[in-house]
Design an enzyme around this catalytic site. Structure first.
Site, PDB file in Angstrom:
ATOM      1  N   HIS A  75       0.902  -1.175   0.218  1.00  0.00           N
ATOM      2  CA  HIS A  75      -0.048   0.039   0.039  1.00  0.00           C
ATOM      3  C   HIS A  75       0.921   1.172  -0.106  1.00  0.00           C
ATOM      4  O   HIS A  75       0.450   2.406  -0.567  1.00  0.00           O
ATOM      5  CB  HIS A  75      -0.974   0.292   1.168  1.00  0.00           C
ATOM      6  CG  HIS A  75      -1.866  -1.056   1.228  1.00  0.00           C
ATOM      7  ND1 HIS A  75      -2.540  -1.570   2.537  1.00  0.00           N
ATOM      8  CD2 HIS A  75      -2.449  -1.856   0.338  1.00  0.00           C
ATOM      9  CE1 HIS A  75      -3.250  -2.501   2.184  1.00  0.00           C
ATOM     10  NE2 HIS A  75      -3.322  -2.774   0.693  1.00  0.00           N
ATOM     11  N   PHE A  85      -0.750  -8.209   4.614  1.00  0.00           N
ATOM     12  CA  PHE A  85       0.253  -7.627   4.837  1.00  0.00           C
ATOM     13  C   PHE A  85       0.535  -6.222   3.975  1.00  0.00           C
ATOM     14  O   PHE A  85       1.507  -6.156   3.264  1.00  0.00           O
ATOM     15  CB  PHE A  85       1.662  -8.658   3.850  1.00  0.00           C
ATOM     16  CG  PHE A  85       1.296 -10.079   4.027  1.00  0.00           C
ATOM     17  CD1 PHE A  85       1.343 -10.542   5.442  1.00  0.00           C
ATOM     18  CD2 PHE A  85       1.060 -10.963   3.037  1.00  0.00           C
ATOM     19  CE1 PHE A  85       1.095 -11.973   5.549  1.00  0.00           C
ATOM     20  CE2 PHE A  85       0.493 -12.126   3.003  1.00  0.00           C
ATOM     21  CZ  PHE A  85       0.700 -12.710   4.373  1.00  0.00           C
ATOM     22  N   CYS A  86      -0.528  -5.426   4.301  1.00  0.00           N
ATOM     23  CA  CYS A  86      -0.587  -4.285   3.542  1.00  0.00           C
ATOM     24  C   CYS A  86      -0.453  -4.348   2.165  1.00  0.00           C
ATOM     25  O   CYS A  86       0.105  -3.403   1.488  1.00  0.00           O
ATOM     26  CB  CYS A  86       0.435  -3.246   4.250  1.00  0.00           C
ATOM     27  SG  CYS A  86       0.267  -3.067   5.784  1.00  0.00           S
ATOM     28  N   ALA A  87      -1.027  -5.441   1.424  1.00  0.00           N
ATOM     29  CA  ALA A  87      -0.941  -5.526  -0.020  1.00  0.00           C
ATOM     30  C   ALA A  87      -2.108  -6.091  -0.346  1.00  0.00           C
ATOM     31  O   ALA A  87      -2.285  -7.205  -1.108  1.00  0.00           O
ATOM     32  CB  ALA A  87       0.117  -6.271  -0.426  1.00  0.00           C
TER      33      ALA A  87
END
Ligand SMILES: Cc1ncc(COP(=O)(O)O)c(C=O)c1O
Length: 429
Positions: free
Chosen positions: A125, A369-371
């Site tokens: 992100h 995982f912020c993705a």
């Protein structure tokens, strides 16, 4: 074998025992290096020495002069780590971390012009949202294995007929570990008049990164990374950017240190990196990065890569032997850092994470995982389904389990991890 022991001995804190829920004391296994890394002993030592000389950067006085000199030299060291010198017209700007660095570049380079930016669906992100905030963002999609295709990159740049100003791509994915060919991407971007910014968060501690390619068209225009992911967890990150790209741009942050002159109703900013470093720098954090780089350079990043590749292969082989495990990405892909994601059939990802911690003190990361766009694509979950989950917080949200290696991890740890995972799978329910 001897080499592995030496690597472990380079780190602080990794042998400190923790207490498990049942009262047992164990040396924990940290397979969450993609999130953050423990300090190298040399980093702690360097900090301890430099704190005795601590003073403000860019001011007068003995300690201040020492710090100013060390601060300036640190930027040369950083450029040299990536194979360039001050003559190569790159600026080094210290920031807090990769997130702040990409926000700084997006804010400064786009400067409210609403430029077109091209990135990919495999980004963290941190390399997606800052661009959404300042421009018109286009995405190269990924295939079922989560890979981007450089022909699509070229097609999108060609179709935009020179209107895409920046391409911003990760050098290594924090979900699949895939390494992207940044020099080839630079060449393609430059052919269509775009500049390339590279998110180096997952690569700088694991692979050699050169800012210069074989020809000038292959040179990288900007690179961003965090100290805490390269064994220097003292709150600093780095932006390296071609000087020419900052010229005439209004700094991202305003304040002391960034100006030539301030009048009652008028401000003149400096023309150099100083304009981008408003406020007092994190001197010790910057020293920590340089100390970590010195160690990594002396070991040799090729050796680091060999060691971590061996761990990754061992883990993937072991996981493929467990029939309830679903691996994400291409297990045969060799051009990747030590990041492996998977799920265990019938057990929620967060539950696996909790049990690994509880039973053996193993730290992994779970979730997205912020993705999120990337993880959802790899899991085959549609946007429609995602909106459903968003409305239903009581449901178990989809995600994965991620093991990510650091230099100090060992094959024995991989084996213990696999044994614990098999134990969890066989005893669950
Ligand atoms: C590929 C990638 N980019 C950017 C970031 C953000 O890094 P930081 O949290 O240090 O800002 C991360 C963090 O995990 C990452 O993996």
């Amino acid at each position: 074998m001897a080499q592995k022991i030496i690597y472990r001995e380079l780190f602080n804190g990794i042998e400190v025992p923790i207490e498990l829920a049942d009262g047992r004391q164990v040396i924990p296994i940290n397979f969450d290096n993609g999130a953050t890394t423990p300090p190298l002993k040399e980093v702690d030592k360097f900090i301890a020495e430099n704190i005795l000389m601590y003073g403000s950067v860019g001011r007068g006085g003995h300690k201040s002069e020492y710090c100013t000199k060390a601060y300036e030299l640190s930027k040369e060291e950083i450029l040299s780590f990536f194979g360039v010198s001050q003559l190569d017209k790159y600026e080094v700007i210290y920031v807090k971390n990769t997130t702040e660095g990409i926000n700084l570049l997006a804010g400064t380079l786009c400067d409210r012009n609403n430029y077109k930016i091209l990135t990919s669906r495999m980004e963290h992100h941190a390399n997606d949202l800052p661009w959404r905030n300042v421009g018109d963002v286009f995405y190269i999609d990924v295939n079922k294995q989560g890979k981007i295709n450089l022909e699509q990159l070229e097609y999108m740049l060609e179709r935009a007929i020179g209107t895409i100003k920046y391409v911003s791509i990760t050098a290594a994915s924090n979900v699949t570990g895939y390494i992207t060919d940044i020099h080839q991407i630079a060449k393609i971007a430059h052919k269509y008049g775009a500049k390339l910014i590279v998110d180096g968060a997952q690569v700088v501690a694991h692979r050699v990164v050169c800012l210069k390619g074989q020809t000038e068209e292959e040179d990288i225009d900007g690179l961003v990374f965090s100290g805490h992911k390269m064994y220097a967890p003292f709150g600093s990150g780095v932006v390296i950017i071609k000087k020419e790209l900052l010229q005439g741009k209004k700094p991202f942050l305003q304040g002391g240190g960034s100006v030539k002159a301030v009048f009652d109703y008028d401000v003149y900013y400096k023309d150099s990196w100083e304009a981008e470093e408003a406020g007092s720098p994190n001197f010790l954090g910057c020293m920590a990065i340089v100390a970590a780089m010195t160690v990594l350079k002396s070991i040799g990043l090729d050796k680091v890569a060999d060691h971590e590749d061996a761990l990754r292969r061992r883990l993937i082989k072991g996981l493929r032997d467990i029939k309830q495990i679903k691996l994400y990405g291409d297990p045969k892909e060799e051009n990747r850092v030590g990041v492996v994601t998977f799920n265990a059939e019938g057990i929620y990802n967060k539950e696996v994470g909790r049990l690994l911690q509880e039973i053996r003190g193993i730290a992994v990361r779970t979730g997205c995982f912020c993705a999120q766009p990337y993880v959802m694509r790899l899991m085959g979950i549609s946007e429609e389904e995602r909106y459903y989950y968003l409305k239903h917080s009581e449901l178990q949200h989809p995600g994965m389990i991620r093991a990510s290696f650091g230099l100090y991890n060992t094959e024995e740890e991989v084996d213990e991890f696999l044994d614990t995972l098999e134990f969890i799978i066989s005893h669950y329910n």
